[in-house]
Design an enzyme around this catalytic site. Structure first.
Site, PDB file in Angstrom:
ATOM      1  N   LYS A  11       0.841  -1.208   0.000  1.00 47.79           N
ATOM      2  CA  LYS A  11       0.000   0.000   0.000  1.00 47.79           C
ATOM      3  C   LYS A  11       0.864   1.242   0.000  1.00 47.79           C
ATOM      4  O   LYS A  11       2.032   1.221   0.418  1.00 47.79           O
ATOM      5  CB  LYS A  11      -0.954   0.038   1.197  1.00 47.79           C
ATOM      6  CG  LYS A  11      -0.292   0.027   2.590  1.00 47.79           C
ATOM      7  CD  LYS A  11       0.190   1.382   3.105  1.00 47.79           C
ATOM      8  CE  LYS A  11       0.904   1.298   4.443  1.00 47.79           C
ATOM      9  NZ  LYS A  11       1.651   2.502   4.813  1.00 47.79           N
ATOM     10  N   ASP A 138      -2.472  -1.434  10.028  1.00 45.76           N
ATOM     11  CA  ASP A 138      -2.552  -1.496   8.561  1.00 45.76           C
ATOM     12  C   ASP A 138      -3.074  -2.840   8.049  1.00 45.76           C
ATOM     13  O   ASP A 138      -3.304  -2.999   6.850  1.00 45.76           O
ATOM     14  CB  ASP A 138      -1.158  -1.298   7.935  1.00 45.76           C
ATOM     15  CG  ASP A 138      -0.623   0.106   8.124  1.00 45.76           C
ATOM     16  OD1 ASP A 138      -1.411   1.017   8.430  1.00 45.76           O
ATOM     17  OD2 ASP A 138       0.603   0.284   7.949  1.00 45.76           O
TER      18      ASP A 138
END
Ligand code: C5P
Length: 299
Positions: A11, A138
């Site tokens: 990401k 995350d």
């Protein structure tokens, strides 16, 4: 079942707005996660006990014991369902280790999905997302992929629409940066500037409407002008050479440059696939990747 492989994306945070430090030590965030087509693969095979092996990029910096987030994910899932954590997890790494691209989180999400399938648990997605949130801020996004607004400490996700593909280049730095160190430096810089670093004193951060619109429209120029990362100054303070990396990418044709998450990987938004190839050639170790990318996928 004899072997299960799950592919999980990296990401980049295209917005990373950091609020104050909370009593639990985490920071309130408003962050926009975008999954990018740079992947780790996690393969689960039956074993007696829990075993971790790894191959690929930065493999010498991947812990192969119970501290590996993928191992912790397998143990947490086994505990939740009352089974033994008997599995061999092999992690094939392409996501930089401690690079600000959620590589460890990706491996944890991949391990959950792989073990769920190997052990035939059929865990509901909500259950997997809750386990992800316990493992790290995350990790839920690594499972979900695509694009999402993350609030709380980043674990509360609201999916976002993305109207087109974006071309990125990621310049990988030598060695990683510790996420807690970068947050601590961010707090220190705030106090050194005469401000407070406490959640009680700072407004809660919110999503950037212009950035969300640029994503929805698939506008690279719009996204480039809206990119922001409140951790960038702290990452650059801890690793001053990142300022040169960011400048090199801009000089080589990037629409915009920013540190990815807590760094030290630097992300460059390119106007086209061709421009991304040219940009990548400006660095000793840089990789083009497209976004958005799907989340954890059973292959
Ligand atoms: O959630 P995760 O384990 O990935 O976080 C690693 C560290 O990063 C935390 O221990 C904390 O120091 C910092 N962090 C934070 N605020 C967040 C997310 C992470 O301070 N929202």
């Amino acid at each position: 079942m004899s072997a299960v492989t799950v592919r999980v994306p990296a990401k980049v945070n295209v917005q990373l707005s950091v609020g104050g430090r909370r009593p639990d030590g985490f920071h309130d965030l408003a962050t926009v996660f975008l999954a990018v087509g740079l992947y780790d693969h996690v393969t689960a095979t039956p074993a007696e006990g829990l075993r971790i092996t790894a191959a690929g990029r930065d493999v010498d910096r991947v812990p192969l014991d119970g501290t590996n987030l993928a191992a912790r994910a397998a143990v947490a899932l086994a505990k939740r369902y009352g089974v033994e954590p008997d599995v061999h997890l092999h992690i094939d790494k392409d996501i930089p280790v401690a690079g600000g691209m959620a590589g460890g989180s990706a491996d944890a999400a991949g391990a959950l999905v792989a073990c769920d399938a190997l052990w035939g648990l059929g865990a509901p997605r909500e259950e997997l997302l809750a386990l992800c949130a316990d493992l790290g801020s995350d990790v839920p996004f690594s499972l979900a992929g695509g694009a999402a607004l993350g609030t709380g400490r980043g674990e509360i996700l609201t999916p976002l629409e993305v109207g087109g593909e974006f071309h990125w280049v990621f310049a990988v730095a030598e060695g990683g940066l510790s996420t807690p160190d970068v947050y601590r430096e961010c707090d220190r810089l705030r106090r050194a500037g005469g401000g407070s670093d406490l959640a009680a004193d700072l407004p809660a951060p919110g999503a950037d409407a212009a950035l969300v619109a640029a994503l929805r429209e698939g506008s690279a120029v719009g996204l480039a002008s809206a990119l922001s990362n409140d951790l960038q100054a702290a990452s650059v303070a801890l690793r001053p050479t990142l300022a040169d990396t960011l400048a090199t990418g801009l000089a080589a044709g990037a629409l915009a440059a920013l540190v990815s998450g807590s760094g030290p990987t630097c992300a460059f938004l390119a106007p086209s696939a061709g421009a991304a190839t040219t940009l990548a050639a400006a660095f000793p170790a840089a990789y083009p990747a497209l976004s958005p990318a799907p989340g954890a996928t059973l292959l």
